[in-house]
Design a protein around this motif. Structure first.
Motif, PDB file in Angstrom:
ATOM      1  N   ALA A 247      -5.942   9.396  11.084  1.00 30.11           N
ATOM      2  CA  ALA A 247      -6.135   8.431   9.995  1.00 30.11           C
ATOM      3  C   ALA A 247      -6.462   9.178   8.721  1.00 30.11           C
ATOM      4  CB  ALA A 247      -7.258   7.462  10.342  1.00 30.11           C
ATOM      5  N   CYS A 248      -6.278   8.478   7.616  1.00 27.66           N
ATOM      6  CA  CYS A 248      -6.566   9.076   6.315  1.00 27.66           C
ATOM      7  C   CYS A 248      -8.080   9.204   6.136  1.00 27.66           C
ATOM      8  CB  CYS A 248      -5.975   8.199   5.219  1.00 27.66           C
ATOM      9  SG  CYS A 248      -6.345   8.787   3.564  1.00 27.66           S
ATOM     10  N   GLU A 249      -8.513  10.374   5.713  1.00 22.37           N
ATOM     11  CA  GLU A 249      -9.950  10.626   5.600  1.00 22.37           C
ATOM     12  C   GLU A 249     -10.525  10.226   4.253  1.00 22.37           C
ATOM     13  OE1 GLU A 249     -11.327  14.099   8.348  1.00 22.37           O
ATOM     14  OE2 GLU A 249     -10.281  14.881   6.613  1.00 22.37           O
ATOM     15  N   ALA A 250      -9.695   9.770   3.332  1.00 19.76           N
ATOM     16  CA  ALA A 250     -10.205   9.481   1.984  1.00 19.76           C
ATOM     17  C   ALA A 250     -11.201   8.328   2.022  1.00 19.76           C
ATOM     18  CB  ALA A 250      -9.054   9.115   1.067  1.00 19.76           C
ATOM     19  N   ASN A 251     -12.165   8.400   1.139  1.00 19.40           N
ATOM     20  CA  ASN A 251     -13.176   7.351   1.089  1.00 19.40           C
ATOM     21  C   ASN A 251     -12.756   6.231   0.150  1.00 19.40           C
ATOM     22  OD1 ASN A 251     -15.565   5.876   1.058  1.00 19.40           O
ATOM     23  ND2 ASN A 251     -16.399   7.135  -0.591  1.00 19.40           N
ATOM     24  N   CYS A 252     -11.604   5.595   0.463  1.00 19.53           N
ATOM     25  CA  CYS A 252     -11.229   4.422  -0.322  1.00 19.53           C
ATOM     26  C   CYS A 252     -11.542   3.175   0.474  1.00 19.53           C
ATOM     27  CB  CYS A 252      -9.758   4.457  -0.710  1.00 19.53           C
ATOM     28  SG  CYS A 252      -8.688   3.643   0.452  1.00 19.53           S
ATOM     29  N   ALA A 253     -12.084   3.376   1.680  1.00 23.10           N
ATOM     30  CA  ALA A 253     -12.555   2.305   2.564  1.00 23.10           C
ATOM     31  C   ALA A 253     -11.467   1.667   3.415  1.00 23.10           C
ATOM     32  CB  ALA A 253     -13.323   1.231   1.802  1.00 23.10           C
ATOM     33  N   ALA A 254     -10.220   2.114   3.294  1.00 18.95           N
ATOM     34  CA  ALA A 254      -9.183   1.513   4.134  1.00 18.95           C
ATOM     35  C   ALA A 254      -9.033   2.259   5.468  1.00 18.95           C
ATOM     36  CB  ALA A 254      -7.850   1.495   3.403  1.00 18.95           C
ATOM     37  N   THR A 255      -9.210   3.575   5.466  1.00 19.29           N
ATOM     38  CA  THR A 255      -9.022   4.414   6.658  1.00 19.29           C
ATOM     39  C   THR A 255      -7.714   4.055   7.367  1.00 19.29           C
ATOM     40  OG1 THR A 255     -11.427   4.304   6.890  1.00 19.29           O
ATOM     41  CG2 THR A 255     -10.242   5.476   8.602  1.00 19.29           C
ATOM     42  N   CYS A 256      -6.616   4.186   6.661  1.00 17.83           N
ATOM     43  CA  CYS A 256      -5.316   3.853   7.234  1.00 17.83           C
ATOM     44  C   CYS A 256      -4.987   4.802   8.385  1.00 17.83           C
ATOM     45  CB  CYS A 256      -4.219   3.994   6.183  1.00 17.83           C
ATOM     46  SG  CYS A 256      -4.422   2.903   4.780  1.00 17.83           S
ATOM     47  N   ALA A 257      -4.582   4.231   9.487  1.00 19.98           N
ATOM     48  CA  ALA A 257      -4.112   5.051  10.604  1.00 19.98           C
ATOM     49  C   ALA A 257      -2.706   5.546  10.285  1.00 19.98           C
ATOM     50  CB  ALA A 257      -4.094   4.221  11.878  1.00 19.98           C
TER      51      ALA A 257
ATOM     52  N   HIS B 126      -5.928   9.764  -7.085  1.00 20.23           N
ATOM     53  CA  HIS B 126      -6.829  10.480  -6.177  1.00 20.23           C
ATOM     54  C   HIS B 126      -7.964   9.554  -5.783  1.00 20.23           C
ATOM     55  CE1 HIS B 126      -9.355  11.280  -9.809  1.00 20.23           C
ATOM     56  NE2 HIS B 126      -8.201  11.533 -10.392  1.00 20.23           N
ATOM     57  N   VAL B 127      -8.670   9.920  -4.716  1.00 17.05           N
ATOM     58  CA  VAL B 127      -9.842   9.148  -4.307  1.00 17.05           C
ATOM     59  C   VAL B 127     -11.051  10.025  -4.609  1.00 17.05           C
ATOM     60  CG1 VAL B 127     -11.009   7.946  -2.441  1.00 17.05           C
ATOM     61  CG2 VAL B 127      -8.521   8.100  -2.449  1.00 17.05           C
ATOM     62  N   HIS B 128     -11.812   9.672  -5.619  1.00 19.62           N
ATOM     63  CA  HIS B 128     -12.874  10.551  -6.103  1.00 19.62           C
ATOM     64  C   HIS B 128     -12.253  11.938  -6.362  1.00 19.62           C
ATOM     65  CE1 HIS B 128     -15.378   7.203  -5.164  1.00 19.62           C
ATOM     66  NE2 HIS B 128     -15.130   7.288  -3.878  1.00 19.62           N
TER      67      HIS B 128
ATOM     68  N   ALA C 159      -4.988   1.183  -2.369  1.00 21.90           N
ATOM     69  CA  ALA C 159      -3.555   0.893  -2.505  1.00 21.90           C
ATOM     70  C   ALA C 159      -2.816   0.785  -1.182  1.00 21.90           C
ATOM     71  CB  ALA C 159      -2.927   1.982  -3.367  1.00 21.90           C
ATOM     72  N   SER C 160      -3.519   0.801  -0.098  1.00 21.32           N
ATOM     73  CA  SER C 160      -2.877   0.960   1.201  1.00 21.32           C
ATOM     74  C   SER C 160      -1.945  -0.177   1.567  1.00 21.32           C
ATOM     75  CB  SER C 160      -3.931   1.026   2.280  1.00 21.32           C
ATOM     76  OG  SER C 160      -4.406  -0.267   2.553  1.00 21.32           O
ATOM     77  N   GLY C 161      -1.062   0.154   2.445  1.00 23.10           N
ATOM     78  CA  GLY C 161      -0.206  -0.858   3.039  1.00 23.10           C
ATOM     79  C   GLY C 161      -0.839  -1.418   4.282  1.00 23.10           C
TER      80      GLY C 161
ATOM     81  N   ARG D 277       0.476   1.197   6.573  1.00 21.22           N
ATOM     82  CA  ARG D 277       1.382   1.963   5.707  1.00 21.22           C
ATOM     83  C   ARG D 277       0.530   2.746   4.722  1.00 21.22           C
ATOM     84  NH1 ARG D 277       3.015  -2.973   6.921  1.00 21.22           N
ATOM     85  NH2 ARG D 277       5.138  -3.307   7.649  1.00 21.22           N
ATOM     86  N   PRO D 278       0.304   4.029   5.007  1.00 23.81           N
ATOM     87  CA  PRO D 278      -0.543   4.807   4.100  1.00 23.81           C
ATOM     88  C   PRO D 278       0.046   4.842   2.701  1.00 23.81           C
ATOM     89  CG  PRO D 278       0.513   6.217   5.743  1.00 23.81           C
ATOM     90  CD  PRO D 278       0.809   4.813   6.125  1.00 23.81           C
ATOM     91  N   CYS D 279      -0.823   4.879   1.698  1.00 19.70           N
ATOM     92  CA  CYS D 279      -0.351   4.968   0.315  1.00 19.70           C
ATOM     93  C   CYS D 279       0.057   6.410   0.015  1.00 19.70           C
ATOM     94  CB  CYS D 279      -1.440   4.495  -0.639  1.00 19.70           C
ATOM     95  SG  CYS D 279      -2.789   5.659  -0.868  1.00 19.70           S
ATOM     96  N   ALA D 280       0.446   6.649  -1.232  1.00 16.35           N
ATOM     97  CA  ALA D 280       0.940   7.981  -1.602  1.00 16.35           C
ATOM     98  C   ALA D 280      -0.108   9.064  -1.366  1.00 16.35           C
ATOM     99  CB  ALA D 280       1.371   7.967  -3.064  1.00 16.35           C
ATOM    100  N   LYS D 281      -1.385   8.687  -1.460  1.00 15.99           N
ATOM    101  CA  LYS D 281      -2.437   9.681  -1.220  1.00 15.99           C
ATOM    102  C   LYS D 281      -2.422  10.093   0.247  1.00 15.99           C
ATOM    103  CE  LYS D 281      -4.856   6.665  -3.599  1.00 15.99           C
ATOM    104  NZ  LYS D 281      -5.817   5.858  -4.332  1.00 15.99           N
ATOM    105  N   GLY D 282      -2.496   9.113   1.124  1.00 17.52           N
ATOM    106  CA  GLY D 282      -2.490   9.429   2.551  1.00 17.52           C
ATOM    107  C   GLY D 282      -1.246  10.193   2.966  1.00 17.52           C
ATOM    108  N   MET D 283      -0.101   9.855   2.360  1.00 19.85           N
ATOM    109  CA  MET D 283       1.151  10.521   2.727  1.00 19.85           C
ATOM    110  C   MET D 283       1.157  11.992   2.310  1.00 19.85           C
ATOM    111  SD  MET D 283       2.924   8.360   4.392  1.00 19.85           S
ATOM    112  CE  MET D 283       4.682   8.677   4.403  1.00 19.85           C
TER     113      MET D 283
HETATM  114  S1  SF4 Z   1      -5.172   3.402   1.053  1.00 14.25           S
HETATM  115 FE1  SF4 Z   1      -4.361   5.465   0.736  1.00 14.25          FE
HETATM  116  S2  SF4 Z   1      -6.165   6.699   0.254  1.00 14.25           S
HETATM  117 FE2  SF4 Z   1      -6.909   4.805   1.177  1.00 14.25          FE
HETATM  118  S3  SF4 Z   1      -7.109   5.253   3.370  1.00 14.25           S
HETATM  119 FE3  SF4 Z   1      -5.070   4.362   3.060  1.00 14.25          FE
HETATM  120  S4  SF4 Z   1      -3.744   6.126   2.786  1.00 14.25           S
HETATM  121 FE4  SF4 Z   1      -5.823   6.846   2.454  1.00 14.25          FE
END
Ligand code: SF4
Length: 827
Positions: free
Chosen positions: A45-55, A719-721, A226-228, A84-90
């Motif tokens: 999963a995405c480790e960014a702290n945007c609170a979505a934690t997209c798998a 970016h996330v932070h 921005a996550s999907g 669907r991870p956003c551009a950051k997660g991708m």
């Molecule tokens: S929305 Fe983007 S930045 Fe946030 S957890 Fe999902 S992929 Fe990561």
């Protein structure tokens, strides 16, 4: 290579011919073949702290992360969906292999504050020295000299809580409460609804499906989350076709034609705008009078009453002048808060204030919502409370299609670590306050600074002081130095080892916070270890997943659990620290089992054993919006109170407190600090009020004459932070300050010019983007850009090089990192 059943070899298993140079080999020679290294697919999963934690799927080859792909667990739908991870997660691969990855433990051998002050050392040396120095701080100064630094989680259950466990096992520590992101709103909502912090109720964004009108004050999920899969995904679906009016100093991606109307509002003046709407509602009899009398307290004058929670608590009468209605009509101060008054302050035309109030009153199920930027200001508590009050005026809290005026949030399906070591001391400060502990810890107090102390340490007036300055700071992630107000000053505060004697950080990447550390310890990412994580922090769709190590670790990294365990061993406290776990795997299993034990409501989703969960890899469930009490209870904040009213709320009056006796009493014992503008109009108020905050638009302090513009900090989609700044997103969206064309022309600034932004505290440099998408008089700057001081100026565009941590909000003592007064010039 095979990792459990989930892994699969996605490439063909045959061979490929080696490419040969044309005609360079005889046709008779056997063509050598190279076995292709198969791709391996793991779940993470995405480790960014945007609170979505997209798998997502991690696709690796020979232990190296190749790319990220969308996961496909479960059928895709709206309620249960594939993430669907956003551009950051991708772009996670670029983040993992960025030059700033910390590959070995680092020790400071030069002065603090400089990148070249560090050498690599062994883990053994790091563990030994940190254990010895941490023990010495405990011995010499006691636990109130030690703080677990502010920082958010990256990843799953290998988290900051293991640092807490280490420090609590060692004797205790100061812990921060609340969060940098939402502390003002979290605090103030407790006075309105009676439940503080995580216990308060929310509405979900998917409830918009039941709404017929959306009124947004800076709500911007499509840039922040921005996550999907999470908030952005849900928002995008549910607002389609709904009438929406948006107020914001920036025209954000959450608009882009989804809205019916967009209007600029000056940063920090939302409360004035709302008071103008309130006046129009009152004057035209558009309020919901029966709702205000039955469910709320203090809109009208009130009789003296006894609190339903305490027979000994007499709540004095509220006069007509003191009531919210009286305030709006100007009965006490002689200033009618009419649309003309509000227009001058907020910059929103009078006609728009009136028409928006009328649209709100005409709607059957309005959804009134605010982004967190509204409260991340020095007057943030009353800004946030004003948005909720506006919804209350038309009875738009607690019914289908309503919000609570707050950002929609999760009802907390987080994993829970097994019972941790209790903190032997009670000493806690707001997330924003930690830099002040360095020199003011001895005198920081309960009433003045919102410190939480053991009741036994308080005097008869309920006050007490910490009595100790900070001597050791132990951080895990979060980049607290970069993200707190006034980075120039924090760098200076932390530069002397004679003041803060030990600073240790566990993190995955070097950040500006690192260069004041004594030890920097490399953490593993969720792609380099197994983990257990919660996904989709929103109210519609939920999930848990097992992250499986998919790549070879980058460098000599360890998990946070393991790092703290080794330090604990050297301090002779590993038995207490470990909470019965001797390795990473056991800590994950304990976390899973404990989470399942305390959440019987999730038993139908969570397999009985850890082994079964590992087999399953991922579980998802959803709370669809349906026409039932159960669904309403989940999606609509304060549904039961408003619909059935069988139990009083936990406010002193038992109702929704528009007028708060608790805040009236708090105001009586509070002192207004020198920096608060003399003509502010309030400080701590029983009713929500527009106030002129320090360095806000109307602050008439002459020292601000050279700073005519307002900074508007925001969360950028790039970016996330500070995370993801080293990825290709930098090319797609280079860091830039948004400048209105009129302000730019007055200063000879064009898009692409390097500009210097200056506040009364410091300077930062960044490229200008001249755009009508930001209000005249306002400069938009995405927060999180890296602090990079060169000769007293930050060359990295960091917004906190401009903001303050010495100025605090009246109640929560949060900082106003979203704005301050500035000026700009072309470099
Ligand atoms: S929305 Fe983007 S930045 Fe946030 S957890 Fe999902 S992929 Fe990561």
């Amino acid at each position: 290579m095979q990792r459990r059943d989930f892994l699969k070899l996605s490439a063909a298993t045959g061979t490929v011919s080696c490419v040969t140079a044309c005609g360079s080999k005889s046709n008779d020679e056997p063509v050598p073949t190279i076995p292709e290294v198969a791709e391996v697919e793991t779940l993470s999963a995405c480790e960014a702290n945007c609170a979505a934690t997209c798998a997502f799927k991690v696709i690796s080859r020979d232990g190296v992360l190749n790319r990220i792909e969308q996961e496909d667990f479960y059928e895709d739908g709206f309620d249960i969906r594939q993430h669907r991870p956003c551009a950051k997660g991708m772009s996670a691969a670029q983040k993992i292999y960025a030059p700033e990855r910390i590959k070995n433990p680092l020790k400071r051998v030069g002065p603090r504050g400089y990148k070249d002050s560090y050498v690599e050392i062994s883990w053994e040396q790091a563990f030994d020295e940190i254990a010895e120095k941490l023990s010495a701080v405990y011995e010499n100064y006691g636990p109130k000299a030690v703080m677990r630094g502010t920082g958010t989680n990256h990843g799953g259950s290998h988290s900051i809580f293991w640092v807490d466990n280490l420090l609590c096992a060692a004797g205790g520590c100061i812990t921060p409460f609340s969060a940098m992101s939402f502390s003002q709103v979290e605090r103030i909502m407790g006075y309105v609804f009676g439940k503080f912090r995580h216990e308060r109720d929310f509405s979900s964004v998917v409830e918009i499906q039941n709404s017929d009108f959306i009124l947004s004050f800076g709500f911007n999920p499509l840039e922040v989350n921005a996550s999907g899969s999470g908030l952005g995904f849900e928002y995008n679906h549910v607002v389609e076709g709904k009438p929406m009016v948006v107020f914001d100093p920036r025209y954000t991606d959450s608009c882009l034609g989804r809205e019916q109307e967009f209007h600029f509002v000056r940063p920090g003046t939302d409360a004035a705008l709302i008071e103008g709407m309130a006046y129009h509602l009152i004057e035209n009899n558009l309020i919901n009078e029966s709702y205000l009398r039955e469910k709320c307290y203090g809109f009208f004058a009130e009789e003296e009453m006894i609190s339903p929670h305490d027979n000994n608590r007499i709540l004095p009468a509220v006069t007509e002048e003191e009531s919210y209605r009286g305030h709006i009509l100007g009965l006490k101060d002689g200033v009618a808060k009419n649309p003309a008054w509000a227009a001058k302050i907020s910059g929103v035309p009078e006609s728009v204030i009136k028409s928006t109030a009328e649209q709100l009153a005409a709607a059957k199920n309005p959804y009134v919502v605010a982004g967190w930027g509204v409260q991340r200001q020095l007057t943030g508590e009353d800004n946030a409370r004003s948005v909720t009050t506006l919804a209350l005026l038309v009875g738009a809290v607690g019914n289908r299609g309503n919000s609570t005026g707050e950002l929609p949030d999760s009802k907390g399906y987080m994993f829970s670590l097994p019972p941790l070591v209790p903190n032997p001391i009670t000493c806690s400060v707001n997330y924003h306050a930690w830099p002040r502990l360095v020199r003011e810890g001895e005198t920081m107090s309960v009433i003045k600074d919102n410190v939480v102390l053991d009741p036994a340490d308080l005097d008869e007036s309920g006050d007490g002081v910490i009595g100790q300055n900070l001597k050791a700071l132990f951080v895990r992630g979060g980049n607290p130095f970069n993200q707190a107000g006034d980075t120039h000053k924090i760098r200076e505060l932390l530069s002397d080892p004679a003041e803060v004697e030990l600073i240790v950080t566990i993190d995955t990447h070097l950040t500006p916070s690192m260069y004041v550390n004594d030890y920097i310890l490399p953490d593993s990412t969720m792609y380099e270890r197994d983990d257990f994580a919660s996904t989709n922090m929103n109210n519609g769709a939920m999930g848990f997943l097992i992250a499986t190590q998919g790549i070879e670790p980058v460098g000599n990294v360890k998990s946070t659990f393991e790092i703290c365990l080794e330090i604990a061993k050297r301090m002779g406290i590993d038995d207490v620290y470990s909470s019965g776990c001797s390795n990473d795997e056991e800590s994950l299993e304990a976390t899973y089992n404990f989470t399942r034990m305390i959440r019987p409501d999730l038993h139908s989703y969570m397999p009985e054993t850890w082994a079964e969960m590992k087999e399953k890899q991922m579980i998802k469930w959803a709370h669809p919006v349906e026409d039932s009490d159960e669904s309403a209870r989940w999606h609509v904040g304060y549904w039961d109170y408003v619909q059935y009213g069988t139990e009083p709320l936990e406010t002193p009056t038992g109702k929704i407190d528009i007028y708060s006796h608790s805040l009236r009493e708090f105001a009586e014992i509070s002192e207004i600090p020198d920096y608060w503008p003399k003509d502010s109009g309030g400080y701590i108020n029983a009713i929500p009020k527009f106030m002129v905050g320090p360095e806000s638009y109307l602050d008439s302090n002459e020292a601000l004459d050279d700073f005519p513009l307002q900074l508007c900090g925001y969360h950028t989609k790039a970016h996330v932070h500070t995370q993801y700044q080293s990825t290709w997103l930098k090319e797609a969206m280079s860091p830039a300050a948004w400048v209105n064309p009129t302000d730019a022309a007055a200063r000879g600034i064009s898009s692409g010019d390097m500009i210097e932004i200056e506040s009364p505290r410091g300077k930062t440099q960044v490229e200008a983007k001249v755009t009508p998408r930001v209000m005249q008089g306002v400069v938009g700057l995405g927060q999180g850009l890296r602090f990079n001081p060169e000769n007293g100026t930050c060359t990295g565009g960091n917004s906190n090089a401009l903001t303050s941590h010495d100025y605090n909000s009246p109640i929560e003592k949060g900082t106003g990192v979203a704005n301050c007064r500035i000026n700009i010039r072309k470099v």
